[in-house]
Motif scaffolding. Structure first.
Motif, mmCIF file in Angstrom:
data_model
loop_
_atom_site.group_PDB
_atom_site.id
_atom_site.type_symbol
_atom_site.label_atom_id
_atom_site.label_comp_id
_atom_site.label_asym_id
_atom_site.label_seq_id
_atom_site.Cartn_x
_atom_site.Cartn_y
_atom_site.Cartn_z
ATOM 1 N N MET A 183 104.886 71.084 61.805
ATOM 2 C CA MET A 183 104.451 71.394 63.168
ATOM 3 C C MET A 183 102.934 71.394 63.325
ATOM 4 N N ASP A 184 102.206 71.712 62.257
ATOM 5 C CA ASP A 184 100.758 71.840 62.393
ATOM 6 C C ASP A 184 99.971 70.640 61.879
ATOM 7 N N ILE A 185 100.559 69.858 61.005
ATOM 8 C CA ILE A 185 99.841 68.721 60.444
ATOM 9 C C ILE A 185 100.492 67.403 60.854
ATOM 10 N N TYR A 186 101.764 67.229 60.509
ATOM 11 C CA TYR A 186 102.427 65.951 60.777
ATOM 12 C C TYR A 186 102.544 65.675 62.278
ATOM 13 N N GLN A 187 102.971 66.670 63.057
ATOM 14 C CA GLN A 187 103.131 66.446 64.495
ATOM 15 C C GLN A 187 101.802 66.171 65.178
ATOM 16 N N LYS A 188 100.733 66.759 64.651
ATOM 17 C CA LYS A 188 99.401 66.464 65.198
ATOM 18 C C LYS A 188 98.996 65.025 64.900
ATOM 19 N N MET A 189 99.357 64.546 63.703
ATOM 20 C CA MET A 189 99.038 63.174 63.323
ATOM 21 C C MET A 189 99.926 62.166 64.049
ATOM 22 N N LYS A 190 101.162 62.573 64.339
ATOM 23 C CA LYS A 190 102.125 61.668 64.969
ATOM 24 C C LYS A 190 102.854 62.398 66.101
ATOM 25 N N PRO A 191 102.165 62.577 67.228
ATOM 26 C CA PRO A 191 102.738 63.361 68.332
ATOM 27 C C PRO A 191 103.985 62.748 68.958
ATOM 28 N N GLU A 192 104.199 61.460 68.746
ATOM 29 C CA GLU A 192 105.372 60.811 69.342
ATOM 30 C C GLU A 192 106.641 61.008 68.512
ATOM 31 N N ALA A 193 106.543 61.663 67.360
ATOM 32 C CA ALA A 193 107.702 61.855 66.480
ATOM 33 C C ALA A 193 108.782 62.664 67.204
ATOM 34 N N ASN A 194 110.040 62.226 67.071
ATOM 35 C CA ASN A 194 111.134 62.949 67.715
ATOM 36 C C ASN A 194 111.613 64.099 66.833
ATOM 37 N N GLY A 195 112.555 64.899 67.389
ATOM 38 C CA GLY A 195 113.026 66.076 66.669
ATOM 39 C C GLY A 195 113.667 65.758 65.345
ATOM 40 N N LYS A 196 114.451 64.691 65.272
ATOM 41 C CA LYS A 196 115.128 64.317 64.031
ATOM 42 C C LYS A 196 114.125 63.971 62.943
ATOM 43 N N GLU A 197 113.062 63.272 63.341
ATOM 44 C CA GLU A 197 112.036 62.893 62.365
ATOM 45 C C GLU A 197 111.291 64.123 61.864
ATOM 46 N N LEU A 198 111.017 65.079 62.761
ATOM 47 C CA LEU A 198 110.295 66.284 62.358
ATOM 48 C C LEU A 198 111.105 67.101 61.344
ATOM 49 N N VAL A 199 112.409 67.216 61.563
ATOM 50 C CA VAL A 199 113.252 67.946 60.630
ATOM 51 C C VAL A 199 113.263 67.259 59.268
ATOM 52 N N LYS A 200 113.333 65.915 59.269
ATOM 53 C CA LYS A 200 113.335 65.155 58.018
ATOM 54 C C LYS A 200 112.036 65.363 57.244
ATOM 55 N N VAL A 201 110.909 65.318 57.951
ATOM 56 C CA VAL A 201 109.610 65.522 57.306
ATOM 57 C C VAL A 201 109.512 66.930 56.734
ATOM 58 N N GLY A 202 110.053 67.921 57.459
ATOM 59 C CA GLY A 202 110.033 69.298 56.972
ATOM 60 C C GLY A 202 110.760 69.444 55.651
ATOM 61 N N ARG A 203 111.871 68.737 55.513
ATOM 62 C CA ARG A 203 112.637 68.794 54.266
ATOM 63 C C ARG A 203 111.859 68.166 53.111
ATOM 64 N N ILE A 204 111.183 67.059 53.377
ATOM 65 C CA ILE A 204 110.398 66.408 52.328
ATOM 66 C C ILE A 204 109.222 67.295 51.908
ATOM 67 N N ALA A 205 108.566 67.919 52.898
ATOM 68 C CA ALA A 205 107.416 68.786 52.611
ATOM 69 C C ALA A 205 107.803 69.944 51.697
ATOM 70 N N THR A 206 109.001 70.452 51.870
ATOM 71 C CA THR A 206 109.484 71.549 51.036
ATOM 72 C C THR A 206 109.435 71.189 49.557
ATOM 73 N N GLY A 207 109.993 70.030 49.232
ATOM 74 C CA GLY A 207 110.036 69.596 47.833
ATOM 75 C C GLY A 207 108.666 69.415 47.220
ATOM 76 N N VAL A 208 107.727 68.878 48.005
ATOM 77 C CA VAL A 208 106.379 68.631 47.491
ATOM 78 C C VAL A 208 105.683 69.948 47.126
ATOM 79 N N VAL A 209 105.787 70.942 48.002
ATOM 80 C CA VAL A 209 105.120 72.223 47.756
ATOM 81 C C VAL A 209 105.698 72.918 46.515
ATOM 82 N N VAL A 210 106.998 72.827 46.341
ATOM 83 C CA VAL A 210 107.620 73.460 45.183
ATOM 84 C C VAL A 210 107.153 72.804 43.882
ATOM 85 N N LEU A 211 107.045 71.495 43.875
ATOM 86 C CA LEU A 211 106.551 70.801 42.686
ATOM 87 C C LEU A 211 105.115 71.204 42.373
ATOM 88 N N LEU A 212 104.297 71.359 43.425
ATOM 89 C CA LEU A 212 102.918 71.812 43.215
ATOM 90 C C LEU A 212 102.893 73.234 42.667
#
Length: 541
Positions: free
Chosen positions: A349-378
């Motif tokens: 909501m604060d980074i990806y949507q700002k970079m890509k404001p035209e993203a629809n709800g389905k895309e935002l949920v998908k990106v949120g799931r990917i972001a989760t995995g990255v943070v855990v690995l870090l």
């Protein structure tokens, strides 16, 4: 080797089946929209909010770390566990502004109050804090639990923890996380309370414990000469970290944002305040019990951070160990799940949507799931560096938070209480404060290799550094704001106490009654009583 019997394992399996069932039920109810995935469709009641707040706060790092620091340093770190009054500050002071603004995230609130740059910076700071002070610590403590209880290799346990928790978090979003957390909170509290009472029985009850523990370990206000926890430092630094953690941090406040209205959100914080009174007794006091039994030769305590699992091995009968194992699983899963969901919400909501404001709800949920995995690995990658910071696990957690919290606590407090603070002042204070905090953390990691002024800076007591950084951040924000144009009145309307319109004040007043006030005052009275009891005026005198 593990020490769970067949009955214990059945307890654990039953717990996992229940959590799995609730997860499936919750996942089937979700609608797949951003509002549902990130904020449970803003439709949750007070009991779910309150239980979820506690479960988000109390993870395996609390159980492992608090008992460890109780065995080592006594009750002084209990200042951070007596933050029930700060949870009330969230409900009574900040919730009205957050609920009226209808934001998804705390950085989004800063954008409403100040500017887009403040939002971006806070997003980055909070994501970083989740890596070094939440995800890594929770995974580390959870892996210790797996190793102690089941004999599972540390890194194998860490991976199991990440995968199991990640599955239901990624699929279900906040709705699933909060309902499973509500169950996990009660499992955790029940199991730990059983251990407390068995432990007290072994040391001769409460009076026996008080008589067998050195007075200095019972003192929550050590003398100024104490090198680690001088009373002046702990008394004022703990509330600064508390304001940041309970009132401005995404993974806590997100539970209130999911409430159906201001009344439910506030009552959720009041319920959470009562629940928050318990960890002091059921996690920190068992550390004292472990130290007392060790001194009496009744317990072999080799590593302080293993005080809790060592107590379970020594005291809990077969069957009840399974209850504790379920409680520990509940703690590590609920805490990690809340971090997962908060990270995905912040990034999406604060980074990806700002970079890509035209993203629809389905895309935002998908990106949120990917972001989760990255943070855990870090977070897993950061674990090896944690060993460079001295002290117990819980002390590591509080010292890191002391370097990140002050400028954020300052900007939110000034943001709602002082309407003259503008975006330039807020951003300047946050940037400079964040840089100073990161420098302190970095130098502390390598303090043994430093000399001169760098070594002196690296070894400043973390409590005093927290206070100084907070005061410096406030001063910088005020001075820069006064030297630059005042904020636009229309932009800050309703976002500060001075600019709240009469209609909003009336609506907020209608959301609480005398019982909300009475119940809140009882919490404050209990907190004061605990501070007095464990001070030189009480049992430590």
């Amino acid at each position: 080797m593990h020490f769970l019997g067949t009955i214990d394992i059945l307890f654990v399996i039953l717990y996992l089946v229940i959590i799995g069932g609730v997860s499936v039920w919750s996942i089937r109810k979700k609608r797949g929209t951003p509002s549902d995935y990130f904020l449970a469709n803003r439709n949750l009641g007070w009991w779910v909010i309150g239980a979820s707040i506690l479960a988000s706060n109390v993870g395996s790092e609390h159980i492992v770390g608090l008992a460890g620091t109780g065995a080592t340093s006594g009750l002084v770190m209990g200042h951070y566990e007596m933050h029930s009054w700060v949870v009330l500050v969230l409900g009574w002071v900040f919730v009205p502004f957050y609920m009226r603004s209808m934001v998804y995230t705390m950085p989004e609130f800063l954008e409403r109050r100040f500017n887009a740059q403040s939002r971006r910076l806070l997003s980055i700071i909070q994501l970083l804090s989740y890596v070094i002070a939440k995800a890594s610590v929770t995974i580390f403590a959870g892996a210790l639990v797996f190793n102690s209880f089941l004999g599972v290799d540390f890194w194998t346990g860490a991976i199991i923890l990440v995968v199991i928790t990640g599955i239901y978090t990624i699929l279900g979003g906040l709705h699933t996380v909060m309902y499973t957390e509500a169950i996990q909170a009660f499992v955790l509290l029940l199991g730990s309370a059983v251990l407390l009472f068995i432990g007290l029985d072994k040391v001769g009850g409460w009076s026996g414990l008080m008589n067998s523990v050195p007075k200095e370990k019972l003192n929550m206000f050590p003398p100024l000469s104490d090198p680690d926890f001088p009373w002046l430092g702990i008394t004022f630094a703990a509330p600064i970290v508390g304001i940041w953690y309970w009132c401005t941090d995404q993974h806590i406040v997100q539970r209130c944002l999911a409430g159906r209205d201001e009344r439910q959100a506030r009552r959720g914080t009041i319920f959470a305040a009562y629940l928050k009174l318990l960890p002091f007794f059921i996690f920190l006091v068992p550390g004292l019990i472990a130290a007392a039994l060790h001194a009496q030769g009744k317990l072999n305590l080799e590593v302080n951070d293993e005080a809790f699992p060592t107590l379970v091995k020594a005291l809990m009968p077969v069957g009840l160990r399974g209850l504790l194992a379920g409680g520990l699983l509940a703690a590590l899963m609920s805490s990690l799940a809340s971090v997962y969901n908060a990270c995905s919400t912040l990034f999406t909501m604060d980074i990806y949507q700002k970079m890509k404001p035209e993203a629809n709800g389905k895309e935002l949920v998908k990106v949120g799931r990917i972001a989760t995995g990255v943070v855990v690995l870090l977070g897993m990658a950061w674990i090896p560096l944690m060993s460079r910071i001295s002290g117990t696990l819980y002390q590591y957690l509080q010292s890191v938070q002391s370097y990140l919290a002050p400028p954020i606590a300052a900007v939110f407090l000034l943001g709602v209480f002082f309407k003259r603070i503008n975006g330039t002042g807020a951003l300047t204070g946050m940037v400079v404060g964040f840089i100073l905090g990161i420098i302190k953390l970095t130098l502390e990691l390598f303090q043994n290799d430093l000399t001169g002024i760098l070594h002196s800076f690296a070894t400043i007591n973390f409590l005093y550094f927290c206070i100084l950084l907070f005061l410096f951040s406030i001063a910088l924000m005020v001075v820069v704001s006064l030297l630059t144009p005042k904020p636009d009145e229309e932009q800050i309307r309703g976002l500060t106490f001075a600019t709240t319109v009469a209609e909003d004040r009336a609506a907020s007043r209608a959301s609480w009654n005398k019982w909300d006030v009475i119940l809140s005052l009882i919490v404050v009275a209990i907190v004061i009583s605990v501070f007095v009891y464990f001070s030189p005026l009480g049992v430590a005198g």
